[in-house]
Design a protein around this motif. Structure first.
Motif, short mmCIF file in Angstrom:
data_model
loop_
_atom_site.label_atom_id
_atom_site.label_comp_id
_atom_site.label_asym_id
_atom_site.label_seq_id
_atom_site.Cartn_x
_atom_site.Cartn_y
_atom_site.Cartn_z
N ARG A 14 31.35 -6.15 42.32
CA ARG A 14 30.43 -7.08 41.44
C ARG A 14 29.21 -7.88 42.44
NH1 ARG A 14 29.98 -5.64 36.82
NH2 ARG A 14 28.83 -7.81 36.31
N PHE A 15 29.03 -7.13 43.79
CA PHE A 15 28.39 -7.80 44.83
C PHE A 15 27.07 -7.75 44.16
CE2 PHE A 15 26.02 -7.55 48.49
CZ PHE A 15 26.07 -9.00 49.09
N ALA A 20 22.00 -10.74 42.27
CA ALA A 20 20.99 -10.99 41.28
C ALA A 20 21.03 -12.40 40.93
CB ALA A 20 21.15 -9.99 40.29
N VAL A 21 22.23 -13.04 40.67
CA VAL A 21 22.39 -14.33 40.21
C VAL A 21 21.66 -15.39 41.08
CG1 VAL A 21 23.78 -16.19 39.66
CG2 VAL A 21 24.40 -13.89 38.68
N LEU A 22 22.06 -15.04 42.42
CA LEU A 22 21.37 -15.78 43.59
C LEU A 22 19.98 -15.82 43.70
CD1 LEU A 22 24.20 -15.30 46.34
CD2 LEU A 22 23.92 -17.26 44.92
N LEU A 23 19.35 -14.52 43.72
CA LEU A 23 17.90 -14.57 43.78
C LEU A 23 17.23 -15.26 42.44
CD1 LEU A 23 17.57 -10.81 44.63
CD2 LEU A 23 17.02 -12.77 46.08
N ALA A 24 17.93 -15.10 41.12
CA ALA A 24 17.46 -15.61 39.97
C ALA A 24 17.23 -17.29 40.08
CB ALA A 24 18.00 -15.25 38.62
N VAL A 25 18.43 -17.66 40.57
CA VAL A 25 18.44 -19.24 40.82
C VAL A 25 17.63 -19.83 41.70
CG1 VAL A 25 20.21 -20.82 41.48
CG2 VAL A 25 20.90 -19.34 40.15
#
Length: 394
Positions: A14-15, A20-25
């Protein structure tokens, strides 16, 4: 050659999702610091556009499936049809966004609604043209996670249609061979060759001059799939190392790899050279997992993965000798004392019939200890009829 097994690809994790979540945040935090009011006003519009686009595309899929494939693919079942076209994530996203907009009671201008329509239109066009389509990595991940690869089916077919039938009988075949030839094998396991190129020669001597055919083991005959006395046989090969030391063992290629190779040679199969190599990796990984969990086949096989493209002279004999030497260093594991008989399924009522008779007093056929599992027996002695007992207890 020692690191071939380490080249087997692991299952994808799930890397990418975490990245993607880190970039979005980080992006949202940056915009929030610049203008928090802009985020509050446009976040709802962005969410509405991004959920309506996939919903409209799912509606297009529904029209295609409902008009042309409802009976052939779904048997007229509308519930299955809707499940195939509308994913739960898409429906949940639309419902959540609509509820949030209703709770906030926000009114948008005509220009803002036009931007929503424009975003949905661009999404539909990009989706149709393949710009937003899944990448090859995503397609491969879906196939692997759902076990839909060609290699997955070939590995299960190889196990259920061949290995599960012959491996449980292999020790007895080796014992019968020894009673006739008096030639003890270095290993009684079946060595299965898995070349990464999927090329399997008919004769191992053509691949490596240090290997020569010796004989065939006694035939195993099984009534299978309407064929009476279907014949299964294995070949014994003698291997000579550089010091002229000889080893003998049962060797054969994994025949499903021939199917992969022939598919890669046919343009209609859509299997290129790189895809074929990946399928061999997946075949090895799947077959290893199946055999490791098979009690009937345990300690009776050896998978030999071959990087035959980068191999030099005598690569096959060196790899086989390496595996044979490793087996000599293994510590035997005591088998369980009592095991239930495997359930006999329909179509497998007849037991295997061997062409030669066994001599139970012969010495073992291999220097390596092997599993010898007998059927469950009761600790009581055989019942003896006692007529006096019956008369006394009437």
């Amino acid at each position: 050659m020692l690191g071939v097994e380490s080249a087997i690809p692991r299952r994808r994790g799930r890397f990418p999702a975490v990245c993607a979540v880190l970039l979005a945040v980080l992006a949202l935090a940056g915009v929030w610091l610049l203008d928090c009011t802009l985020v509050r006003e446009t976040a709802g519009l962005c969410a509405l556009s991004l959920t309506l686009g996939p919903a409209l595309y799912s509606l297009c899929l529904l029209m295609e499936e409902g008009l042309f494939h409802s009976h052939q693919r779904y048997g007229g079942n509308m519930h299955l049809l809707l499940q195939a076209c509308w994913s739960r994530a898409t429906l949940a996203g639309v419902v959540v966004v609509v509820l949030l907009l209703l709770v906030r009671d926000t009114t948008y201008t005509l220009q803002q609604w036009a931007s929503v329509v424009l975003t949905c239109s661009v999404y539909l066009l990009f989706k149709t043209l393949g710009v937003l389509g899944p990448s090859p990595v995503e397609i491969s991940e879906v196939c692997e996670s759902r076990d839909q690869n060609v290699a997955h089916g070939l590995a299960w077919s190889f196990y259920l249609g061949y290995l599960k039938l012959v491996l449980p009988e292999l020790p007895e075949l080796v014992s019968k061979d020894y009673s006739v030839t008096r030639d003890k094998l270095t290993s009684s396991r079946l060595h299965i060759l898995l070349p990464l190129s999927a090329v399997a020669t008919a004769r191992l001597e053509e691949e490596d001059r240090s290997i020569r055919f010796q004989r065939n083991l006694p035939e195993l005959r099984i009534d299978r799939a309407g064929v009476r006395n279907r014949v299964y046989k294995h070949s014994v090969y003698k291997i000579t190392d550089q010091n002229q030391k000889e080893y003998s063992c049962v060797v054969e290629y994994a025949t499903p790899l021939l199917t992969l190779y022939q598919m890669s040679q046919d343009n209609t199969a859509g299997l290129g050279q790189q895809e074929r190599r990946q399928q061999v990796f997946l075949f090895y990984r799947t077959l290893s997992h199946i055999l490791e969990n098979s009690l009937e086949c345990r300690n009776r096989y050896c998978l030999v993965l071959l990087d035959d493209k980068q191999a030099g002279e005598r690569h096959l004999s060196k790899e086989l000798i390496r595996h044979l030497q490793q087996q000599e260093e293994e510590i035997p594991v005591e088998p369980p004392r009592e095991l239930p008989h495997p359930r006999m399924e329909e179509g497998e009522k007849n037991a295997p019939v061997l062409t030669q008779q066994a001599d139970p007093q012969e010495e073992p056929t291999s220097s390596l200890p092997s599993l010898m599992i007998s059927g469950p027996r009761t600790l009581r002695s055989e019942p003896v009829e006692n007529t006096d007992y019956g008369h006394n207890h009437r």
